[in-house]
Design an enzyme around this catalytic site. Sequence first.
Site, PDB file in Angstrom:
ATOM      1  N   GLU A 180       4.845   1.790   7.314  1.00  0.00           N
ATOM      2  CA  GLU A 180       5.692   0.626   7.586  1.00  0.00           C
ATOM      3  C   GLU A 180       7.113   1.019   7.985  1.00  0.00           C
ATOM      4  OE1 GLU A 180       3.433  -2.801   5.040  1.00  0.00           O
ATOM      5  OE2 GLU A 180       4.719  -1.437   3.909  1.00  0.00           O
ATOM      6  N   GLU A 198      -5.186  -0.269   4.068  1.00  0.00           N
ATOM      7  CA  GLU A 198      -4.953  -1.128   2.911  1.00  0.00           C
ATOM      8  C   GLU A 198      -5.798  -2.391   3.098  1.00  0.00           C
ATOM      9  OE1 GLU A 198      -0.823  -1.960   2.177  1.00  0.00           O
ATOM     10  OE2 GLU A 198      -0.215   0.119   2.550  1.00  0.00           O
TER      11      GLU A 198
END
Length: 963
Positions: free
Chosen positions: A394, A470
């Site tokens: 991220e 994820e």
Amino acid sequence: MSSSAARLSLDGDWRFRLATGLDDLTLDLGSPELDDSRWDTIAVPSCWQMIGRPDAPRYGAPAYTNIKFPFPVDPPFVPDENPTGEYRRTFELPEEFVADGRCLIRFEGVDSAFALWCNGVWIGDGKGSRLPTEFDLTHVVRPGINQVAVRVHQWSSGSYLEDQDMWWVSGIFRSVTILHRPSGGIDDVFVHADYDHEQGLGRLRIDAPAGTTLTCRELGLDRVDTAGSYDVAVDPWTAETPRLYSITVANDVEEVHLRAGFRTVEITDGQLLVNGVPILLQGVNRHEWHPLTGRTLSEETMRRDVELMKQHNINAVRTSHYPPDPRFLDLCDEYGLWVIDECDVETHGFVLNDWRNNPSDDPIWRDAYLDRIQRMVERDKNHPSVVFWSLGNEADTGANLAAMSAWALRRDPSRLIHYEGNRECDYVDVYSKMYDSLDFVEQVALRTDPPTSDPSNDARRRSLPYLLCEYAHAMGNGPGGLAEYQELFDTHPRLIGGFIWEWIDHGVVLRQDSGPNAGRLYYGYGGDFGEQVHDRNFIADGLVLPDRTPSPGLTEYAQVIAPVRITIDPAAGTIQVRSRLSFADTAHIGFRYVISDDGIEVAIGDVDVPVLAAGETATVSLPAAAVSPPRQRCERWIRLEAVLAGKTDWAPTGHRLAFGEAQLTQISVPQRPRTALPPPPVHRDSSPAGGPLTIGPATFDVRGRLVALFDHPVTLLPALWRATIDNDKYAGGQAVETVWEPLGLHRLQHRMAHLAVDDDHVSVVVRSGGAITDRMIDTTLVWTAVDDGIQLQTRFDLVGPWQGTIPRIGLQLAVPAAWDEMTWFGLGPQETYADTRSGAWTGRFTASIEQLQTPYTRPQENGQRSLVRRLELANDSEPVLRIDAEAPISVTYRPWSTDHLEAARHPVDLVPDHNNNWLHLDWAQHGVGSAACGPGVLPAHALTADQVVDAGFTVTFRSPHDH
């Protein structure tokens, strides 16, 4: 990698002072003459905010944010109010460290930036919290007593690259070591251990200084030249068969000892292959955390993590979102886990400012990015468990991330590159995403998903395997829907699996200081430490609770990813066992059966299943005990368990790996019962009775409300609310804020709308609704005396323009608090919901009311048992009430009301009621999903208004003494 060269640990007690900021620093920190005798003593390694917890915290407090920077976003600057830890200690250096060569100091991890002095001389600065840093002390150390000082700043320019979803804690949190590097020693070794699956040969090459030799006696190599390349017959390394070979690289000065595993990793035809075989990653994201010590972990704790993962069939770990303690990778090599080793890079907080000034594409930050990937690769390059280098997490995208990828591939072309943020896939080897829906995942599997933004990248991305790095956010009660994802992974070759978010609830130990639970420990989350900026309990999203107790979600996951699939066909009289392993055979697995009648075990034995090669299937006959019919009408079930046939490093003999079950009799078990009652009458009579009513063992007041059963005080009301689970809070249009709260489902008011009485039955219609709204529910209750108790028929009818989902539909009974145990015939032993039933089986189970609760870090709906046909409540193991369901219902039993559970922030806020326990008998309850971060409840598991047709159930209350 270990060495014969001398080393000296500096772990232990250091002098310590915590400065409030840059205006409070010790100016002569590095001076040997500084008197630090009145300073505190702190253990190294440790996180200073965790020292003294839970009873006497001494140095500030941890702070939790998911995305937000807890300081102004002004890169590369941070505020002057910057807590700073000052460390000092002396050490005695043996003569051999300075007789020749060099003397280094190595810090395995310091958060976040630090400066080092030795014997009064400034040595240098370090950044990169979860990465090793070395300094050369040769020019300043001497035999005998030496002094080092370290100044650690909580915030630094490096903090902009370390905005991972976790606690902000600081200090020298990993080990510190003095290293002797002898002249002519072996400063670096890179083992290349490839495997040719067609030839069955390993190829061993070693990058090492000239003049060194290689020894591996298992392979017949004895002091051969490291400049050579050696083809040898080997057993390859895999996560299922983690074969390691001890290797020694040596010269006249030094010996270096390593463990090598032979394996080859590649992408072919959109599949991830290891040793020529497609593999499926059934993984978990793992942060390093302990509720007492923060990010400082003992080897015992790391080993416990690995053992729990292996026990629950997990085969892969993503080291989110930084390189772990190196000892953890040693354990992954030894026990067998595929690893995505992730670099210490995350800049997620910039997203809140539209990614302005994000370092990932800023040339000024290029060297910092490259430095981090280089240190990770050089530290971890000899671990066979590591199959992917991950550039970070991220951090959006940009040239600096692409440069990291290019460097890693040049240095180590044997491994693959992962980074979820590179959606165009122009500098990675896998198409990685987070929290995609089932529909989107299937589109990717079929290559019908939308194209890349840049058409020139589309063909490449479609050629790559797809990974959910994820998914299935395990926050609180959940995750639901795991089986559906796994079915896609098992079906489509392009899908290479996924990693549950995440392994552990990052709770911080606290102690309740007042009230009935004073003195009890519990686990804090964001906001419990006075943080001005925090993200609440979003840190509590693991498959294990903070004390590493497995959650029901972990048990569910273990069954979903089990190494064998067991399918029982009673009609054909067969059991099919299919291996889901990729490399190992099933010689280590034994099979045993359990036959039960109405949940009571009546036969146990072994089943002879032939050893299966990886991926093979065998069909065997049912055991003879399963063929003979039961003596009386009952539900007869057979469960076949796959268990460890012998002890392993990670579990004892008999540890259950998987199971399958089937009913041997022909008794229907509907997922939701249907009522035979007609809709409530249009013309109603709400007049009260002339006095209290008694029907069989039940007593009612004049309004037809239950007040006693078998002379015990028992009351009953309709219930539509559940204590909000974390997934409900984030479910958008499905749940709490937009649907359930506006309907007032959490504050129902009730009215007796109809009452009819005759000699042996009472019929009541209760209308329930919340303030403001005209959407209500009519609950019809028909009580009828029977020979040995009283029967209750129910019907639930929605009134008004209902839409969307409903938390639950059922009844809440208040029963005496002394009834402290429940026995049930249904799914168990763990809690189950509509979309979390894979890990439970049909049986008869007994548990105390305390054992029936799941102590989630933030209290919420928990403890439901599904498909219950019969239950008994007991007082000190003496049965007091039996309830038989005509068709299976859902049951929850707890020592506090739903309102109290909803109001609690921590388990210590919950105090058992002195008078009542609460028993929920539900027609249905909404699934749990994983909408805290990801998809909500799948339609197949949702409870929606349009499903409430002929909704209701029938139960009979009996005295257990009559049976």
